[in-house]
Motif scaffolding. Structure first.
Motif, PDB file in Angstrom:
ATOM      1  N   LEU A 160     -15.986   3.770  29.254  1.00  0.00           N
ATOM      2  CA  LEU A 160     -15.878   2.396  29.745  1.00  0.00           C
ATOM      3  C   LEU A 160     -16.622   2.218  31.069  1.00  0.00           C
ATOM      4  O   LEU A 160     -17.100   1.126  31.378  1.00  0.00           O
ATOM      5  CB  LEU A 160     -14.407   2.015  29.925  1.00  0.00           C
ATOM      6  N   ASP A 161     -16.726   3.278  31.821  1.00  0.00           N
ATOM      7  CA  ASP A 161     -17.439   3.215  33.102  1.00  0.00           C
ATOM      8  C   ASP A 161     -18.952   3.404  32.945  1.00  0.00           C
ATOM      9  O   ASP A 161     -19.682   3.309  33.931  1.00  0.00           O
ATOM     10  CB  ASP A 161     -16.897   4.282  34.067  1.00  0.00           C
ATOM     11  N   ILE A 185      -7.966   9.347  25.256  1.00  0.00           N
ATOM     12  CA  ILE A 185      -7.878   8.327  26.299  1.00  0.00           C
ATOM     13  C   ILE A 185      -8.854   8.629  27.437  1.00  0.00           C
ATOM     14  O   ILE A 185      -9.539   7.736  27.960  1.00  0.00           O
ATOM     15  CB  ILE A 185      -6.441   8.219  26.828  1.00  0.00           C
ATOM     16  N   HIS A 192     -11.839   6.166  28.657  1.00  0.00           N
ATOM     17  CA  HIS A 192     -11.930   5.699  30.045  1.00  0.00           C
ATOM     18  C   HIS A 192     -13.294   6.042  30.643  1.00  0.00           C
ATOM     19  O   HIS A 192     -13.929   5.199  31.312  1.00  0.00           O
ATOM     20  CB  HIS A 192     -10.820   6.325  30.886  1.00  0.00           C
ATOM     21  N   ARG A 221      -2.054   7.376  22.265  1.00  0.00           N
ATOM     22  CA  ARG A 221      -2.625   7.658  23.578  1.00  0.00           C
ATOM     23  C   ARG A 221      -2.817   9.170  23.800  1.00  0.00           C
ATOM     24  O   ARG A 221      -2.423   9.714  24.822  1.00  0.00           O
ATOM     25  CB  ARG A 221      -1.751   7.065  24.684  1.00  0.00           C
TER      26      ARG A 221
END
Length: 402
Positions: free
Chosen positions: A68-69, A61, A65, A56
């Motif tokens: 992913l959006d 990370i 993230h 992580r």
């Protein structure tokens, strides 16, 4: 410490193709993981180099993230805005030639299969090798994956036995023997496929003149040198590629594991434009290869390596690791230790039990390693580990060898 899961047999609905150590992990950060009961362990395996930047890593990370959006998958039916930047920056990081191409895939085995196909087609289309006659020279003790084609030239009986009929077209020669390699090349040979350091075999480091001699033999015969750097690449050896240690420039480099930052599977073939250009639309592909999420993470991995900080760190800590392991050999506690960068294979005397037994004793001391080939244990910490953390783990290795 044995449990049903550790036997390698089927447990519940889980197929038993692995025999993991008896620990069930639930979280992790940096060089540390914790099990379902909250106990913490120092990870000195790092997912066989897939976790070169630890668990992580905040930069990786954050990029995952954010992506992913936005967009996670397009398939290769369409381009996306990260695909070309990923290819360009990875090619620059690897730094073989100015006009190299990058072919993204998912797993390491897919990268190897891609290179095999490209080498064969190049041999037929460019070299004029007779149809269906192409051969590839490989080394004994190799580990390039476990697909049907790859196990066909494996010398590991566990990986190979029972999976025939085997794919033809491969010649196996002793690893580290440049003369045997040269003698195996003939007019049908399209490539030599090697690991610069054999990881699964126990971190086997060849003689310093081996890869340069292989490069010279391939150049003289107009044969491709393909370097499988899936475990050894991306900082593990103290350089971006293990080939950099001896100044060898391969025709194709295979990358994987660390390229996905321990988040998603990402692999790639990087190399000569004239070779990879033989793969045209319809001849090779992958639905998930080079997907937006993978590219976002891999671009962040490339960014971490572009500074050279992690390569230098692996070299420095690797010298410390080598000194401590060599001292254990001198004291007679280890039979041998092979270290390159932040990567080591240690061989045990039978008086200390098997590599599996040592791995279990270290597990009881909250250190994670993994055995290979009976009496050998591999050590491959995240490149982000601190010297104090490394020493903490090595102190427990000393204790486990009493």
């Amino acid at each position: 410490m044995d449990t049903p899961l550790a036997t390698g047999h089927v447990v519940g609905h889980l197929a038993g193709n692995y025999r993991p150590l008896p620990v069930t992990l639930a979280g992790g950060e940096g060089a540390w993981v914790r099990d379902v009961e909250g106990r913490e362990y120092l990870d000195l395996l790092a997912g066989y180099s897939a976790l070169n930047f630890g668990h992580r890593h905040p930069v990786l990370i954050a990029e995952a993230h954010a992506q992913l959006d936005r967009l996670t998958l397009t398939s290769r039916a369409f381009d996306h805005d990260l695909l070309l930047p990923f290819a360009e920056r990875l090619a620059r990081l690897v730094g073989l030639r100015d006009d190299d191409l990058v072919l993204p895939m998912n797993t390491g085995a897919e990268a190897v299969e891609t290179a095999i196909k490209a080498a064969r087609k190049w041999g037929y289309d460019v070299r004029g090798v007779a149809p269906d006659a192409a051969t590839i020279v490989v080394a004994d003790g190799n580990f390039h994956g476990r697909t049907t084609t790859i196990v066909s030239f494996s010398t590991d009986d566990d990986a190979r036995r029972g999976f025939g009929p085997y794919t033809p077209g491969f010649r196996v020669v002793p690893y580290g023997d440049a003369e045997a390699l040269r003698a195996a090349i003939d007019e049908t040979t399209v490539a030599v496929l090697l690991e610069p350091v054999q990881g699964e075999a126990g971190v086997i480091v060849p003689p310093a003149d081996y890869l340069p001699a292989a490069r010279a033999a391939c150049t003289e015969a107009d044969v491709l040198l393909v370097a499988d750097e899936i475990q050894s690449g991306l900082g593990r050896t103290g350089t971006t590629l293990a080939c950099d240690l001896v100044g060898v420039v391969p025709d194709l480099v295979l990358l994987g594991k660390a390229l996905g930052g321990g988040i998603v599977p990402v692999s790639a073939v990087v190399g000569r434009r004239d070779v990879l250009e033989v793969l045209t639309p319809g001849t090779h592909g992958s639905t998930f290869g080079g997907n937006p999420l993978a590219c976002a993470v891999a671009l962040a991995v490339v960014g971490l390596l572009e500074t050279g900080e992690h390569q230098a760190r692996a070299a420095e800590l690797g010298r410390h690791l080598a000194a401590r392991l060599d001292a254990l050999v001198a004291e007679g506690r280890l039979v041998a230790a092979r270290t390159v960068g932040l990567w080591a294979g240690v061989d045990l005397d039978v008086v200390h039990g098997s590599g599996r037994a040592l791995s279990e004793r270290l597990l009881a001391r909250r250190v994670l390693v993994k055995d290979t080939h009976g009496q050998t244990v591999r050590i491959a910490p995240p490149l982000t580990i601190t010297r104090d953390e490394l020493d903490w783990g090595l102190d427990r290795l000393v204790d486990a060898l009493h």
